[in-house]
Motif scaffolding. Structure first.
Motif, mmCIF file in Angstrom:
data_model
loop_
_atom_site.group_PDB
_atom_site.id
_atom_site.type_symbol
_atom_site.label_atom_id
_atom_site.label_comp_id
_atom_site.label_asym_id
_atom_site.label_seq_id
_atom_site.Cartn_x
_atom_site.Cartn_y
_atom_site.Cartn_z
ATOM 1 N N GLU A 69 0.848 -1.198 0.000
ATOM 2 C CA GLU A 69 0.000 0.000 0.000
ATOM 3 C C GLU A 69 0.880 1.243 0.000
ATOM 4 O O GLU A 69 1.828 1.344 0.754
ATOM 5 C CB GLU A 69 -0.908 0.011 1.235
ATOM 6 C CG GLU A 69 -2.048 -0.964 1.121
ATOM 7 C CD GLU A 69 -3.088 -0.750 2.207
ATOM 8 O OE1 GLU A 69 -3.333 0.406 2.595
ATOM 9 O OE2 GLU A 69 -3.634 -1.758 2.648
ATOM 10 N N ILE A 70 0.520 2.168 -0.870
ATOM 11 C CA ILE A 70 1.276 3.420 -0.971
ATOM 12 C C ILE A 70 0.408 4.587 -0.459
ATOM 13 O O ILE A 70 0.843 5.374 0.359
ATOM 14 C CB ILE A 70 1.732 3.686 -2.420
ATOM 15 C CG1 ILE A 70 2.565 2.503 -2.954
ATOM 16 C CG2 ILE A 70 2.494 4.998 -2.519
ATOM 17 C CD1 ILE A 70 3.872 2.286 -2.264
ATOM 18 N N ASN A 71 -0.800 4.751 -0.946
ATOM 19 C CA ASN A 71 -1.761 5.783 -0.546
ATOM 20 C C ASN A 71 -1.131 7.176 -0.476
ATOM 21 O O ASN A 71 -1.203 7.870 0.542
ATOM 22 C CB ASN A 71 -2.434 5.441 0.794
ATOM 23 C CG ASN A 71 -3.362 4.254 0.652
ATOM 24 O OD1 ASN A 71 -4.001 4.079 -0.380
ATOM 25 N ND2 ASN A 71 -3.429 3.429 1.690
ATOM 26 N N GLN A 72 -0.497 7.586 -1.540
ATOM 27 C CA GLN A 72 0.078 8.932 -1.644
ATOM 28 C C GLN A 72 -0.508 9.607 -2.872
ATOM 29 O O GLN A 72 -0.740 8.965 -3.896
ATOM 30 C CB GLN A 72 1.609 8.857 -1.796
ATOM 31 C CG GLN A 72 2.331 8.375 -0.588
ATOM 32 C CD GLN A 72 3.843 8.324 -0.843
ATOM 33 O OE1 GLN A 72 4.296 8.481 -1.977
ATOM 34 N NE2 GLN A 72 4.610 8.113 0.209
ATOM 35 N N TYR A 73 -0.713 10.899 -2.739
ATOM 36 C CA TYR A 73 -1.160 11.671 -3.898
ATOM 37 C C TYR A 73 0.049 11.954 -4.770
ATOM 38 O O TYR A 73 1.140 12.234 -4.272
ATOM 39 C CB TYR A 73 -1.810 12.994 -3.458
ATOM 40 C CG TYR A 73 -3.131 12.778 -2.748
ATOM 41 C CD1 TYR A 73 -4.266 12.484 -3.481
ATOM 42 C CD2 TYR A 73 -3.217 12.874 -1.365
ATOM 43 C CE1 TYR A 73 -5.481 12.276 -2.842
ATOM 44 C CE2 TYR A 73 -4.420 12.672 -0.728
ATOM 45 C CZ TYR A 73 -5.540 12.366 -1.470
ATOM 46 O OH TYR A 73 -6.739 12.154 -0.830
ATOM 47 N N VAL A 74 -0.168 11.853 -6.088
ATOM 48 C CA VAL A 74 0.897 12.125 -7.047
ATOM 49 C C VAL A 74 0.382 13.125 -8.068
ATOM 50 O O VAL A 74 -0.818 13.231 -8.312
ATOM 51 C CB VAL A 74 1.377 10.832 -7.743
ATOM 52 C CG1 VAL A 74 2.065 9.920 -6.750
ATOM 53 C CG2 VAL A 74 0.243 10.114 -8.424
ATOM 54 N N MET A 104 -3.975 9.519 -6.867
ATOM 55 C CA MET A 104 -3.425 8.939 -5.652
ATOM 56 C C MET A 104 -2.875 7.564 -6.004
ATOM 57 O O MET A 104 -3.582 6.740 -6.575
ATOM 58 C CB MET A 104 -4.517 8.786 -4.594
ATOM 59 C CG MET A 104 -4.031 8.070 -3.343
ATOM 60 S SD MET A 104 -5.384 7.759 -2.205
ATOM 61 C CE MET A 104 -4.868 8.727 -0.843
#
Length: 142
Positions: A69-74, A104
């Motif tokens: 899981e990364i769950n970062q906005y890009v 995300m």
């Protein structure tokens, strides 16, 4: 005319009316053949079976899938598929509603291959033919 019983004709005079027979002989050669057994030949064949063992290297691959899981906005979508060493990474993105729409990075799927080599022994029966020839020479020699 004198009468002489000598057939050789020596010392004998012939009259012009008298005929003398002289045999002419000719020899001829007659060739023939006959079958004579001088021996015999025996041919035999046998099948031999032999069990053989062979070692072989068997290669198989195993795939491990790990979800991170990364769950970062890009700001921009990463490459959909990329390779890092022997790991293949597939990026999964979704659009989420915020005050503004942004990407995300939800997760990355890491795929890794493992190779296994096992020694295996295989058993197989192989056949081989042998031919034997023997000659019996008890007959006449020619």
């Amino acid at each position: 005319m004198s009468s002489n019983n000598d057939d050789s004709g020596i010392g004998h005079e012939f009259s012009s009316l008298e005929t003398k027979k002289i045999p002419v002989i000719e020899e001829k050669l007659v060739i023939s053949s006959k079958v004579v057994e001088t021996g015999s030949v025996t041919v035999s064949k046998k099948v031999l079976e032999e069990e053989v063992f062979a070692d072989a290297t068997v290669t198989s691959e195993e795939v491990t899938i790990e979800r991170k899981e990364i769950n970062q906005y890009v700001d921009a979508a990463p490459a959909p598929v990329r390779q890092e060493g022997d790991i293949t990474i597939i990026s999964v993105v979704k659009e989420v509603l915020v005050v503004e729409k942004r990407l995300m990075l939800v997760e990355e799927i890491h795929i890794k291959k493992h190779q296994h080599q096992d020694q295996k022994t295989y058993s197989q029966v192989l056949r081989k033919e042998e031919v034997t020839i023997s000659r019996d020479t008890s007959g006449m020699d020619i």
